[in-house]
Motif scaffolding. Structure first.
Motif, short mmCIF file in Angstrom:
data_model
loop_
_atom_site.label_atom_id
_atom_site.label_comp_id
_atom_site.label_asym_id
_atom_site.label_seq_id
_atom_site.Cartn_x
_atom_site.Cartn_y
_atom_site.Cartn_z
N VAL A 187 0.62 12.36 -0.56
CA VAL A 187 -0.38 11.92 0.40
C VAL A 187 0.27 11.21 1.58
N CYS A 188 1.21 10.31 1.31
CA CYS A 188 1.79 9.51 2.37
C CYS A 188 3.05 10.14 2.94
N THR A 198 0.83 -1.20 0.00
CA THR A 198 0.00 0.00 0.00
C THR A 198 0.87 1.25 0.00
N HIS A 199 1.89 1.23 0.83
CA HIS A 199 2.77 2.39 0.92
C HIS A 199 3.53 2.62 -0.38
N CYS A 248 1.19 4.38 -2.76
CA CYS A 248 0.70 5.68 -2.30
C CYS A 248 1.57 6.81 -2.87
#
Length: 127
Positions: free
Chosen positions: A120-121, A112-113, A116
């Motif tokens: 955003v992250c 997920t990271h 991203c």
């Protein structure tokens, strides 16, 4: 060749049908006192002979199978089998499941990271 293959595939179904019909015939209730008995000629018909022979064969097979598996269903043997199965497969199931869940969570977070966007992250180095 395909006709032979189709016949071989149909053989187990045919055997099952014969077995079911034989069992149904064997389970029929015998004639009661109030019902008239069949004529002696009908009693010895070919189908009644076949039914009687099938019943004998099935009784023999069922008895042999039951005697062969009797050792397995004894309490000590079955208990031993279940204990061995538990020791081999289920004893450490809790810790294995917990480790798998943590590993799956970490893997999912990494994926997920990586997908991203940085805005955003944020960067990993920023903390």
């Amino acid at each position: 060749m395909s006709l032979l293959r189709n016949r071989l595939q149909a053989l187990p179904a045919l055997c099952l049908c014969v077995l079911v019909l034989a069992c149904i015939g064997a389970c029929q209730p015998e004639a009661q006192e109030g019902t008239p008995s069949p004529l002696p000629k009908l009693k010895m018909s070919r189908w009644s002979l076949v039914r009687g022979r099938m019943k004998e064969l099935l009784d023999t097979v069922v008895n042999r199978t039951r005697d062969g598996w009797q050792w397995f269903w004894s309490p000590s043997t079955f208990r031993g089998f279940m204990q061995t199965y538990y020791d081999d497969h289920l004893r450490d199931l809790g810790p294995r499941t917990k480790a798998w869940l943590l590993e799956s969570k970490d893997s999912l977070l990494k994926k997920t990271h990586s997908l991203c966007p940085r805005l955003v992250c944020g960067d990993k180095d920023q903390g």
